[in-house]
Design a protein around this motif. Structure first.
Motif, PDB file in Angstrom:
ATOM      1  N   MET A  69       2.697 -10.662  -1.488  1.00 29.68           N
ATOM      2  CA  MET A  69       3.746 -11.502  -0.677  1.00 29.68           C
ATOM      3  C   MET A  69       4.732 -10.574  -0.095  1.00 29.68           C
ATOM      4  N   LYS A  70       5.043 -10.820   0.633  1.00 28.51           N
ATOM      5  CA  LYS A  70       6.048  -9.552   1.719  1.00 28.51           C
ATOM      6  C   LYS A  70       7.184  -9.878   1.118  1.00 28.51           C
ATOM      7  N   SER A  71       8.319  -8.852   0.870  1.00 31.96           N
ATOM      8  CA  SER A  71       9.858  -8.772   0.739  1.00 31.96           C
ATOM      9  C   SER A  71      10.764 -10.092   1.385  1.00 31.96           C
ATOM     10  N   ARG A  72      11.354  -9.873   1.268  1.00 33.12           N
ATOM     11  CA  ARG A  72      12.628 -10.512   1.832  1.00 33.12           C
ATOM     12  C   ARG A  72      13.450  -9.472   2.670  1.00 33.12           C
ATOM     13  N   VAL A  73      13.669  -8.847   1.408  1.00 31.45           N
ATOM     14  CA  VAL A  73      14.686  -6.970   1.915  1.00 31.45           C
ATOM     15  C   VAL A  73      13.231  -5.968   1.788  1.00 31.45           C
ATOM     16  N   ARG A  74      13.245  -5.008   3.125  1.00 32.44           N
ATOM     17  CA  ARG A  74      12.920  -4.172   3.897  1.00 32.44           C
ATOM     18  C   ARG A  74      13.130  -3.235   2.779  1.00 32.44           C
ATOM     19  N   GLU A  75      12.500  -2.533   2.269  1.00 34.98           N
ATOM     20  CA  GLU A  75      12.738  -1.787   1.326  1.00 34.98           C
ATOM     21  C   GLU A  75      11.372   0.079   2.237  1.00 34.98           C
ATOM     22  N   GLU A  76      11.629   1.084   1.418  1.00 33.92           N
ATOM     23  CA  GLU A  76      11.473   2.095   2.017  1.00 33.92           C
ATOM     24  C   GLU A  76      11.142   3.109   0.780  1.00 33.92           C
ATOM     25  N   ALA A  77       9.509   3.521   1.005  1.00 35.13           N
ATOM     26  CA  ALA A  77       9.068   4.286  -0.193  1.00 35.13           C
ATOM     27  C   ALA A  77       9.470   5.677   0.238  1.00 35.13           C
ATOM     28  N   GLY A  78       8.695   6.580  -0.893  1.00 33.58           N
ATOM     29  CA  GLY A  78       9.592   7.798  -0.604  1.00 33.58           C
ATOM     30  C   GLY A  78       9.115   8.228   0.364  1.00 33.58           C
ATOM     31  N   GLU A  79       7.857   8.105   1.279  1.00 34.78           N
ATOM     32  CA  GLU A  79       7.401   9.058   2.281  1.00 34.78           C
ATOM     33  C   GLU A  79       7.967   8.369   3.078  1.00 34.78           C
ATOM     34  N   ARG A  80       9.445   7.578   3.376  1.00 34.95           N
ATOM     35  CA  ARG A  80       9.681   7.005   4.657  1.00 34.95           C
ATOM     36  C   ARG A  80       9.214   6.027   5.205  1.00 34.95           C
ATOM     37  N   ILE A  81       8.075   5.032   4.945  1.00 34.02           N
ATOM     38  CA  ILE A  81       7.436   4.207   5.463  1.00 34.02           C
ATOM     39  C   ILE A  81       7.737   2.728   4.108  1.00 34.02           C
ATOM     40  N   GLU A  82       7.713   1.562   5.136  1.00 39.58           N
ATOM     41  CA  GLU A  82       7.777   0.446   4.358  1.00 39.58           C
ATOM     42  C   GLU A  82       7.421   0.133   3.295  1.00 39.58           C
TER      43      GLU A  82
END
Length: 98
Positions: free
Chosen positions: A1-14
């Motif tokens: 399920m998609k998160s309501r808050v945008r989070e970035e992984a270590g590679e600077r991608i969502e």
């Protein structure tokens, strides 16, 4: 399920893309090698319907958000970077399946 808050992984991608993209890529690669094999000869051809929307000429119309606003491409995703990303995706899939 998609998160309501945008989070970035270590590679600077969502984070949602970092998790779901590899599986979707693998499925689409598998389907691409056999287009139309599951469709009986008597089945009607697939159709794509396009609905009119204001200001469509200014946008590709490929992606729209939940409020029918166009999702514009990221400025950093030029053809060279997309090509590198797709090549890395192919390489990752080959290594995963080896």
């Amino acid at each position: 399920m998609k998160s309501r808050v945008r989070e970035e992984a270590g590679e600077r991608i969502e984070r949602d893309m970092a998790v779901s993209y590899p599986s979707r890529f693998a499925v689409l690669q598998g389907l691409a090698s056999r287009p139309g094999t599951a469709r009986p000869d008597t089945a009607p051809r697939a159709r794509v319907f396009v609905m009119d929307a204001p200001d469509l000429d200014a946008h590709s119309g490929a992606l729209f958000n939940g409020k029918a606003r166009p999702i514009l491409p990221s400025a950093d995703l030029d053809k060279e970077r997309v090509g590198r990303f797709m090549a890395a995706s192919d390489d990752l899939l080959r290594r995963a399946l080896a």
